[in-house]
Design a protein around this motif. Structure first.
Motif, PDB file in Angstrom:
ATOM      1  N   ILE A   1     -25.847 -12.642  42.506  1.00 53.51           N
ATOM      2  CA  ILE A   1     -24.383 -12.687  42.496  1.00 53.51           C
ATOM      3  C   ILE A   1     -23.878 -13.083  41.111  1.00 53.51           C
ATOM      4  O   ILE A   1     -22.978 -12.449  40.551  1.00 53.51           O
ATOM      5  CB  ILE A   1     -23.883 -13.691  43.559  1.00 53.51           C
ATOM      6  CG1 ILE A   1     -24.186 -13.163  44.962  1.00 53.51           C
ATOM      7  CG2 ILE A   1     -22.383 -13.952  43.393  1.00 53.51           C
ATOM      8  CD1 ILE A   1     -23.911 -14.167  46.062  1.00 53.51           C
ATOM      9  N   LEU A   2     -24.473 -14.132  40.556  1.00 50.21           N
ATOM     10  CA  LEU A   2     -24.052 -14.583  39.234  1.00 50.21           C
ATOM     11  C   LEU A   2     -24.343 -13.527  38.173  1.00 50.21           C
ATOM     12  O   LEU A   2     -23.547 -13.335  37.240  1.00 50.21           O
ATOM     13  CB  LEU A   2     -24.747 -15.897  38.873  1.00 50.21           C
ATOM     14  CG  LEU A   2     -24.499 -17.077  39.831  1.00 50.21           C
ATOM     15  CD1 LEU A   2     -25.205 -18.326  39.314  1.00 50.21           C
ATOM     16  CD2 LEU A   2     -23.011 -17.331  40.012  1.00 50.21           C
ATOM     17  N   GLN A   3     -25.457 -12.830  38.327  1.00 48.74           N
ATOM     18  CA  GLN A   3     -25.816 -11.792  37.358  1.00 48.74           C
ATOM     19  C   GLN A   3     -24.799 -10.659  37.364  1.00 48.74           C
ATOM     20  O   GLN A   3     -24.456 -10.108  36.304  1.00 48.74           O
ATOM     21  CB  GLN A   3     -27.212 -11.241  37.664  1.00 48.74           C
ATOM     22  CG  GLN A   3     -27.739 -10.242  36.646  1.00 48.74           C
ATOM     23  CD  GLN A   3     -27.865 -10.831  35.254  1.00 48.74           C
ATOM     24  OE1 GLN A   3     -28.275 -11.981  35.097  1.00 48.74           O
ATOM     25  NE2 GLN A   3     -27.490 -10.070  34.244  1.00 48.74           N
ATOM     26  N   HIS A   4     -24.298 -10.308  38.541  1.00 49.09           N
ATOM     27  CA  HIS A   4     -23.234  -9.287  38.621  1.00 49.09           C
ATOM     28  C   HIS A   4     -22.024  -9.738  37.811  1.00 49.09           C
ATOM     29  O   HIS A   4     -21.393  -8.923  37.118  1.00 49.09           O
ATOM     30  CB  HIS A   4     -22.830  -9.047  40.078  1.00 49.09           C
ATOM     31  CG  HIS A   4     -23.769  -8.160  40.839  1.00 49.09           C
ATOM     32  ND1 HIS A   4     -24.148  -6.919  40.395  1.00 49.09           N
ATOM     33  CD2 HIS A   4     -24.402  -8.342  42.019  1.00 49.09           C
ATOM     34  CE1 HIS A   4     -24.965  -6.371  41.264  1.00 49.09           C
ATOM     35  NE2 HIS A   4     -25.146  -7.216  42.263  1.00 49.09           N
ATOM     36  N   GLY A   5     -21.690 -11.020  37.933  1.00 50.31           N
ATOM     37  CA  GLY A   5     -20.547 -11.544  37.186  1.00 50.31           C
ATOM     38  C   GLY A   5     -20.791 -11.514  35.689  1.00 50.31           C
ATOM     39  O   GLY A   5     -19.873 -11.245  34.900  1.00 50.31           O
ATOM     40  N   VAL A   6     -22.029 -11.773  35.278  1.00 47.14           N
ATOM     41  CA  VAL A   6     -22.371 -11.713  33.852  1.00 47.14           C
ATOM     42  C   VAL A   6     -22.264 -10.279  33.347  1.00 47.14           C
ATOM     43  O   VAL A   6     -21.684 -10.011  32.281  1.00 47.14           O
ATOM     44  CB  VAL A   6     -23.801 -12.256  33.619  1.00 47.14           C
ATOM     45  CG1 VAL A   6     -24.230 -12.012  32.170  1.00 47.14           C
ATOM     46  CG2 VAL A   6     -23.866 -13.742  33.943  1.00 47.14           C
ATOM     47  N   GLU A   7     -22.809  -9.347  34.104  1.00 46.66           N
ATOM     48  CA  GLU A   7     -22.825  -7.938  33.678  1.00 46.66           C
ATOM     49  C   GLU A   7     -21.423  -7.347  33.593  1.00 46.66           C
ATOM     50  O   GLU A   7     -21.167  -6.454  32.770  1.00 46.66           O
ATOM     51  CB  GLU A   7     -23.697  -7.121  34.633  1.00 46.66           C
ATOM     52  CG  GLU A   7     -25.178  -7.473  34.535  1.00 46.66           C
ATOM     53  CD  GLU A   7     -26.009  -6.830  35.626  1.00 46.66           C
ATOM     54  OE1 GLU A   7     -25.420  -6.150  36.512  1.00 46.66           O
ATOM     55  OE2 GLU A   7     -27.249  -7.009  35.623  1.00 46.66           O
ATOM     56  N   SER A   8     -20.518  -7.843  34.445  1.00 52.76           N
ATOM     57  CA  SER A   8     -19.144  -7.331  34.419  1.00 52.76           C
ATOM     58  C   SER A   8     -18.287  -8.008  33.356  1.00 52.76           C
ATOM     59  O   SER A   8     -17.142  -7.611  33.129  1.00 52.76           O
ATOM     60  CB  SER A   8     -18.493  -7.520  35.791  1.00 52.76           C
ATOM     61  OG  SER A   8     -18.279  -8.897  36.052  1.00 52.76           O
TER      62      SER A   8
ATOM     63  N   ARG B   1     -23.710 -10.838  51.864  1.00 55.12           N
ATOM     64  CA  ARG B   1     -23.419  -9.441  51.504  1.00 55.12           C
ATOM     65  C   ARG B   1     -22.000  -9.058  51.913  1.00 55.12           C
ATOM     66  O   ARG B   1     -21.282  -8.380  51.153  1.00 55.12           O
ATOM     67  CB  ARG B   1     -24.430  -8.501  52.172  1.00 55.12           C
ATOM     68  CG  ARG B   1     -25.821  -8.526  51.532  1.00 55.12           C
ATOM     69  CD  ARG B   1     -26.662  -7.375  52.013  1.00 55.12           C
ATOM     70  NE  ARG B   1     -26.970  -7.484  53.430  1.00 55.12           N
ATOM     71  CZ  ARG B   1     -28.033  -8.108  53.912  1.00 55.12           C
ATOM     72  NH1 ARG B   1     -28.884  -8.703  53.095  1.00 55.12           N
ATOM     73  NH2 ARG B   1     -28.253  -8.145  55.224  1.00 55.12           N
ATOM     74  N   GLU B   2     -21.568  -9.500  53.098  1.00 55.08           N
ATOM     75  CA  GLU B   2     -20.199  -9.225  53.541  1.00 55.08           C
ATOM     76  C   GLU B   2     -19.202  -9.923  52.628  1.00 55.08           C
ATOM     77  O   GLU B   2     -18.133  -9.374  52.318  1.00 55.08           O
ATOM     78  CB  GLU B   2     -20.017  -9.704  54.985  1.00 55.08           C
ATOM     79  CG  GLU B   2     -20.783  -8.881  56.010  1.00 55.08           C
ATOM     80  CD  GLU B   2     -20.677  -9.456  57.402  1.00 55.08           C
ATOM     81  OE1 GLU B   2     -19.947 -10.464  57.575  1.00 55.08           O
ATOM     82  OE2 GLU B   2     -21.322  -8.916  58.317  1.00 55.08           O
ATOM     83  N   MET B   3     -19.540 -11.129  52.192  1.00 55.31           N
ATOM     84  CA  MET B   3     -18.674 -11.881  51.296  1.00 55.31           C
ATOM     85  C   MET B   3     -18.495 -11.131  49.979  1.00 55.31           C
ATOM     86  O   MET B   3     -17.379 -11.023  49.445  1.00 55.31           O
ATOM     87  CB  MET B   3     -19.301 -13.265  51.041  1.00 55.31           C
ATOM     88  CG  MET B   3     -18.332 -14.328  50.590  1.00 55.31           C
ATOM     89  SD  MET B   3     -19.175 -15.915  50.278  1.00 55.31           S
ATOM     90  CE  MET B   3     -19.713 -16.351  51.928  1.00 55.31           C
ATOM     91  N   VAL B   4     -19.595 -10.615  49.454  1.00 51.93           N
ATOM     92  CA  VAL B   4     -19.537  -9.848  48.195  1.00 51.93           C
ATOM     93  C   VAL B   4     -18.666  -8.616  48.367  1.00 51.93           C
ATOM     94  O   VAL B   4     -17.854  -8.273  47.494  1.00 51.93           O
ATOM     95  CB  VAL B   4     -20.960  -9.447  47.742  1.00 51.93           C
ATOM     96  CG1 VAL B   4     -20.896  -8.459  46.580  1.00 51.93           C
ATOM     97  CG2 VAL B   4     -21.756 -10.687  47.327  1.00 51.93           C
ATOM     98  N   ASP B   5     -18.787  -7.949  49.515  1.00 48.89           N
ATOM     99  CA  ASP B   5     -18.007  -6.731  49.764  1.00 48.89           C
ATOM    100  C   ASP B   5     -16.512  -7.028  49.873  1.00 48.89           C
ATOM    101  O   ASP B   5     -15.674  -6.174  49.578  1.00 48.89           O
ATOM    102  CB  ASP B   5     -18.486  -6.040  51.044  1.00 48.89           C
ATOM    103  CG  ASP B   5     -19.866  -5.423  50.892  1.00 48.89           C
ATOM    104  OD1 ASP B   5     -20.290  -5.202  49.738  1.00 48.89           O
ATOM    105  OD2 ASP B   5     -20.532  -5.183  51.920  1.00 48.89           O
TER     106      ASP B   5
END
Length: 210
Positions: free
Chosen positions: A142-149, A76-80
């Motif tokens: 995480i990958l889904q966030h990249g797909v959605e963006s 989570r910190e990495m994502v932030d």
């Protein structure tokens, strides 16, 4: 002591026992370790340890819970920290390159010993499956966030990409444990993993090489 202080004291004692058990497990392995070893390592009385844990299996479960919480918090910190999900993927690979050479000094081998070495034990298999799926779900998100963006346009199902990545890292870990880190080209293999992920995810835009 007030109830609050008492609870804090209990949690501190449990943490001390868990840390003592980690040292014992790293030194002796899970199978050879005993509760007597853990009691001696902790510096507490036998009754003081058994007040919190009745077996080394219970302590191992507490170690797993702690490790999983730290892993998920770290991700989570990495994502932030990153503006892009590819940045998260790159840091994950860099973290593997940094940590895998020292895996023999970590608690990881003990986790492999207990969960993978007990594959005939249905309870242990169920626990391993549960932890595996939780980790897969985290990377899929995480990958889904990249797909959605629009950052990723994967050519494979993202769950398969997440699972293949975890299998790759697990494979490297086992090879290091069994063959020694000098027997594999860790950097080269992680570079190959990164190239695979870039292609499978069809990362849009630029990105640094390793």
């Amino acid at each position: 002591m007030s109830p609050k202080v008492t609870e804090e004291h209990k949690e501190q004692r449990k943490r001390e026992i868990v840390e003592a058990a980690k040292r014992v497990f790293k030194r002796k392995g899970f199978a050879q370790a005993t509760m007597h070893d853990i009691v001696e390592e902790s510096g507490m009385s036998r009754g003081g340890v058994y007040m919190y844990f009745s077996s080394k299996e219970e302590i191992f479960d507490a170690i797993l819970e702690q490790n999983d919480a730290e892993l998920f918090a770290g991700i989570r910190e990495m994502v932030d920290r990153h503006e892009t999900m590819w940045g998260v993927v790159e840091e994950f690979i860099e973290m593997a390159e940094h940590e895998l050479p020292n895996v023999t000094h970590d608690i990881g081998p003990v986790v492999y010993e207990v969960l993978m070495g007990s594959w005939r034990d249905e309870e242990k298999r169920a626990l391993a499956k549960q932890r595996y799926q939780q980790t897969v779900d985290m990377y899929v998100s995480i990958l889904q966030h990249g797909v959605e963006s629009g950052e990723f346009r994967p050519i494979l199902p993202i769950e398969d990409i997440a699972k293949s990545t975890l299998s790759f890292i697990d494979g490297l870990t086992l090879h290091i444990l069994h063959l020694g880190r000098e027997s594999i080209n860790l950097r080269g293999q992680l570079t190959a993993l990164k190239a695979y992920l870039r292609h499978a995810l069809q990362v849009q835009g630029g990105g640094d090489g390793m």
